[in-house]
Design an enzyme around this catalytic site. Structure first.
Site, short mmCIF file in Angstrom:
data_model
loop_
_atom_site.label_atom_id
_atom_site.label_comp_id
_atom_site.label_asym_id
_atom_site.label_seq_id
_atom_site.Cartn_x
_atom_site.Cartn_y
_atom_site.Cartn_z
N GLU A 102 1.08 -1.15 0.08
CA GLU A 102 -0.03 -0.04 0.07
C GLU A 102 0.93 1.22 -0.05
OE1 GLU A 102 -2.79 -0.24 3.30
OE2 GLU A 102 -3.67 -2.05 2.30
N HIS A 127 -7.81 1.52 1.57
CA HIS A 127 -7.99 1.24 2.92
C HIS A 127 -8.62 2.27 3.86
CE1 HIS A 127 -5.25 -1.06 5.95
NE2 HIS A 127 -6.04 -0.71 6.71
#
Ligand code: MLT
Length: 320
Positions: A263, A281
Site C-alpha cells: 500500500e 484502505h
C-alpha cells in the site's frame, strides 16, 4: 526527556486534550522518513502511530526512553510486538473502536458487487441508460462466508443477517458453542467447506505468519464461479497474483479489495478488471471511528504515562 511523539496524521479534540497535559509532538509525515523517526524517537516516552509507521526492532532499539506504543487501530502488523515486549515497552491499541465502520464497508462492498453500483454509476454518468447491462443479484437468501469471526467478522455477519443471508464462519480459535455464533445462527465450518458453499466470502483476518498468503490459487479454485471475494482486513492474506488469475479464468465472479499486499499498490491488472472494486484502505476511515480510535488511544497512552493501567494492552506479560 519528552512525552509523546505522534508520527502519523492523528488529530482532533483528544490530541488537543492530551497536549494540555503532556508535551506532544505531532509530525504527521515523520513515518515516511525512518531515519528521521529513529533520531527523533530517542527522547520520547510514548509513540502514537496508525498503520503506516514501521515500528521495527531497529526503531525500538533507538528508543531507550520509550515506555508505551499506542497503535490507533486494530492491526498490529506494523509493530514488532515481540521485540517491544522483550524491551519492556507496553503496546496499547483500539480493537473495537473502528469495527462498526469496517463492517459497514464490507456490507457496502457486498451491495456494490451484487448490484454493480460502481459500474452502473460510471456508465450512467457517461450518458448511457443501460438497464439490461446491470442486472444484479439479491443478497437475500445467499450465503455469506466469514473468514475470521472476531469483532469485525461478527458485526459484518450481524448486518448481513438483516438482509436475510445465511452465515458460515471459519475461525480456528472458536468452537460451535460460541455465543456469538449461536446468536448469528452461524455454522462454524472448515475453510474449504466455507469456500465451496459461500456466495460471498468476506475476509476478516489479521496478517500473521499463519494467515499470510492463506487465500491462494488453490483456495480461490474452491470458490463457486458465481461467488464474490471481499477483503477489508489485510492485503497480505491474499496472494494477489492468484486472485487476478482466478478472476481472469472466471473461477470467481468478482472481488472488492479495500486493502492490498503493498500500500499504495503498483498499478496492475486488477485495476483494469470491471468486476473488481478497489478502495484505498478506507474501511476504518469514518469520522466516528477515527474520533473513537483517537480518543481511546490518547486516553490509554495518558494512563500509562500517569502510571495507571492501560485498558487495551496487547502485551500484558512484559519480559523486562
Ligand atoms: C486497523 O487496523 O485499525 C485498520 O486497518 C485501519 C488502520 O490500520 O489504521
Amino acid at each position: 526527556m519528552r512525552d509523546i511523539l505522534i508520527s502519523e496524521n492523528i488529530r482532533g479534540a483528544a490530541v488537543d486534550a492530551l497536549s494540555t497535559r503532556f508535551d506532544v509532538s505531532c509530525l504527521p509525515d515523520l513515518w515516511k522518513d525512518p531515519n528521521a523517526l529513529a533520531t527523533q524517537i530517542a527522547e520520547f516516552r510514548a509513540l502514537i502511530v496508525r498503520n503506516q509507521t514501521r515500528v521495527t526492532s531497529a526503531l525500538l532499539a533507538a528508543a531507550p526512553n520509550l515506555k508505551v506504543i499506542g497503535r490507533a487501530g486494530v492491526g498490529l502488523d506494523n509493530v514488532d510486538v515481540d521485540y517491544a515486549t522483550k524491551a519492556g515497552i507496553l503496546i496499547t491499541y483500539t480493537p473495537d473502536q473502528n469495527a462498526i465502520s469496517v463492517a459497514e464497508i464490507a456490507i457496502g462492498q457486498m451491495l456494490s458487487l451484487a448490484h454493480s453500483i460502481p459500474n452502473a454509476n460510471y456508465d450512467t454518468k457517461g450518458g448511457n441508460w443501460n438497464r439490461q447491462q446491470f442486472i444484479g443479484i439479491e443478497l437475500y437468501g445467499k450465503t455469506l462466508g466469514i473468514i475470521g469471526a472476531g469483532k469485525i467478522g461478527y458485526l459484518t455477519a450481524r448486518r448481513a443477517q438483516a438482509f436475510g443471508m445465511k452465515i458460515l464462519a471459519y475461525d480456528p480459535f472458536l468452537t460451535q458453542d460460541n455465543v456469538y455464533l449461536s446468536e448469528l445462527n452461524a455454522k462454524l465450518v472448515e475453510l474449504d467447506e466455507l469456500l465451496a458453499h459461500a456466495d460471498i466470502v468476506s475476509c476478516h483476518l489479521p496478517a500473521t505468519p499463519q494467515t499470510i498468503g492463506l487465500m491462494d490459487g488453490t483456495r480461490f479454485r474452491k470458490m463457486k464461479p458465481t461467488a464474490y471475494f471481499i477483503n477489508t482486513a489485510r492485503g497480505e492474506v491474499v496472494r494477489e497474483a492468484d486472485l487476478l488469475a482466478a478472476l481472469k479464468a472466471k473461477q470467481i465472479a468478482g472481488a472488492a479489495l479495500d486493502v492490498r499486499a503493498k500500500e499504495p499498490p503498483e498499478p496492475g491488472e486488477l485495476e483494469l478488471l470491471p468486476n473488481v472494486i478497489l478502495t484505498p484502505h478506507i474501511a476504518a476511515f469514518t469520522r466516528e471511528a477515527q474520533q473513537r480510535v483517537t480518543k481511546a488511544i490518547c486516553e490509554d497512552v495518558a494512563r500509562v504515562l500517569d502510571g495507571k493501567p492501560a485498558q487495551n494492552i496487547v502485551n500484558g506479560h512484559l519480559s523486562r
